[in-house]
Motif scaffolding. Sequence first.
Motif, short mmCIF file in Angstrom:
data_model
loop_
_atom_site.label_atom_id
_atom_site.label_comp_id
_atom_site.label_asym_id
_atom_site.label_seq_id
_atom_site.Cartn_x
_atom_site.Cartn_y
_atom_site.Cartn_z
N THR A 154 1.20 -16.85 -12.34
CA THR A 154 2.11 -17.86 -12.87
C THR A 154 1.39 -18.77 -13.87
N HIS A 155 2.18 -19.51 -14.65
CA HIS A 155 1.62 -20.42 -15.65
C HIS A 155 0.70 -21.48 -15.02
N ASP A 156 0.97 -21.84 -13.77
CA ASP A 156 0.11 -22.85 -13.13
C ASP A 156 -1.15 -22.24 -12.50
N GLY A 157 -1.38 -20.93 -12.69
CA GLY A 157 -2.61 -20.31 -12.24
C GLY A 157 -2.57 -19.75 -10.83
N GLN A 158 -1.40 -19.66 -10.24
CA GLN A 158 -1.28 -19.07 -8.90
C GLN A 158 -1.12 -17.56 -9.04
N GLY A 159 -1.95 -16.81 -8.33
CA GLY A 159 -1.87 -15.35 -8.36
C GLY A 159 -1.52 -14.82 -6.98
N THR A 160 -0.61 -13.85 -6.92
CA THR A 160 -0.21 -13.24 -5.67
C THR A 160 -0.10 -11.73 -5.86
N LEU A 161 -0.66 -11.00 -4.92
CA LEU A 161 -0.56 -9.55 -4.93
C LEU A 161 -0.09 -9.10 -3.55
N GLU A 162 0.98 -8.32 -3.49
CA GLU A 162 1.45 -7.70 -2.25
C GLU A 162 1.31 -6.20 -2.42
N ALA A 163 0.71 -5.56 -1.44
CA ALA A 163 0.49 -4.12 -1.56
C ALA A 163 0.57 -3.45 -0.20
N ASP A 164 0.91 -2.19 -0.24
CA ASP A 164 0.77 -1.35 0.95
C ASP A 164 0.03 -0.10 0.51
N TRP A 165 -0.65 0.51 1.45
CA TRP A 165 -1.41 1.71 1.12
C TRP A 165 -1.40 2.66 2.30
N ALA A 166 -1.69 3.91 1.98
CA ALA A 166 -1.72 4.95 3.00
C ALA A 166 -2.92 5.85 2.76
N ILE A 167 -3.57 6.21 3.84
CA ILE A 167 -4.64 7.21 3.81
C ILE A 167 -3.99 8.49 4.33
N ILE A 168 -3.93 9.49 3.50
CA ILE A 168 -3.25 10.74 3.83
C ILE A 168 -4.31 11.82 4.03
N PRO A 169 -4.50 12.26 5.27
CA PRO A 169 -5.54 13.26 5.54
C PRO A 169 -5.13 14.66 5.08
N ARG A 170 -6.12 15.47 4.80
CA ARG A 170 -5.86 16.87 4.43
C ARG A 170 -5.21 17.60 5.59
N ASP A 171 -5.66 17.32 6.80
CA ASP A 171 -5.12 17.97 8.00
C ASP A 171 -3.74 17.38 8.31
N GLU A 172 -2.71 18.19 8.17
CA GLU A 172 -1.33 17.74 8.39
C GLU A 172 -1.07 17.28 9.82
N HIS A 173 -1.92 17.68 10.77
CA HIS A 173 -1.73 17.32 12.17
C HIS A 173 -2.27 15.92 12.49
N LEU A 174 -3.03 15.36 11.57
CA LEU A 174 -3.55 14.01 11.76
C LEU A 174 -2.54 13.00 11.21
N PRO A 175 -2.49 11.82 11.80
CA PRO A 175 -1.51 10.83 11.34
C PRO A 175 -1.91 10.21 9.99
N ILE A 176 -0.91 9.79 9.25
CA ILE A 176 -1.12 9.02 8.02
C ILE A 176 -1.32 7.57 8.45
N LYS A 177 -2.36 6.95 7.92
CA LYS A 177 -2.66 5.55 8.28
C LYS A 177 -2.08 4.63 7.22
N HIS A 178 -1.18 3.74 7.65
CA HIS A 178 -0.52 2.79 6.74
C HIS A 178 -1.06 1.38 6.97
N GLN A 179 -1.19 0.63 5.91
CA GLN A 179 -1.61 -0.77 5.96
C GLN A 179 -0.81 -1.55 4.92
N ARG A 180 -0.71 -2.85 5.15
CA ARG A 180 -0.02 -3.73 4.19
C ARG A 180 -0.73 -5.07 4.21
N ALA A 181 -0.78 -5.74 3.05
CA ALA A 181 -1.43 -7.04 2.97
C ALA A 181 -0.92 -7.83 1.77
N VAL A 182 -1.13 -9.14 1.85
CA VAL A 182 -0.80 -10.06 0.75
C VAL A 182 -2.08 -10.83 0.42
#
Length: 189
Positions: free
Chosen positions: A127-155
């Motif tokens: 913003t013009h007043d210098g406030q920065g905000t980032l919201e994201a989510d991410w996933a680690i997707i393993p090669r092995d389809e039988h392993l779970p995908i790990k999801h995370q989210r943060a601000v």
Amino acid sequence: MKFSSASLAIATLLFSGCASPPIHFYTLGAPAVPGVAPSLSATTHVMAVTRITLPDYLDTQDIVVRDGDQIDRSPNGRWASRLSQGATDLLAARLAQSWPSVFVTTQPQSGTPDNRLSVNVSRLDITHDGQGTLEADWAIIPRDEHLPIKHQRAVFTTHGNVSTDTGNAALTRNLLEQLASRIAQTTTP
């Protein structure tokens, strides 16, 4: 038609006054990762970082600031590449520093990587007043389809001076480095 030297000088001054300021290009500062690269072998763990997704209005070369519902583009500052590409390069470089025994890459590989990292940035506001905000989510997707995908989210938030494009680039880099740090801390490659 004859022109006097004074007329030519005035015309030159008038035309030079119409020139726009030069465009300056900025990167997010993802230089080559210092240190020793992992020696690649058949057992080296490979983490492929896919291109970060951003809201369409941000995924340009324009450096922008937000004022409520209005997006203001810098008149003479641009990213050296699309913001998603620069952000992906920065993220991969920082993860490679955090995981020195892992081959972290943004490039296609001949084989299937052990894991893929997929990052979605849903908000990246400066913003013009210098406030920065980032919201994201991410996933680690393993090669092995039988392993779970790990999801995370943060601000993430930060504050700084955005009166110049250099300040805006620094604030953006700070937010993306916070994201890289969190991914490195919460993920076991």
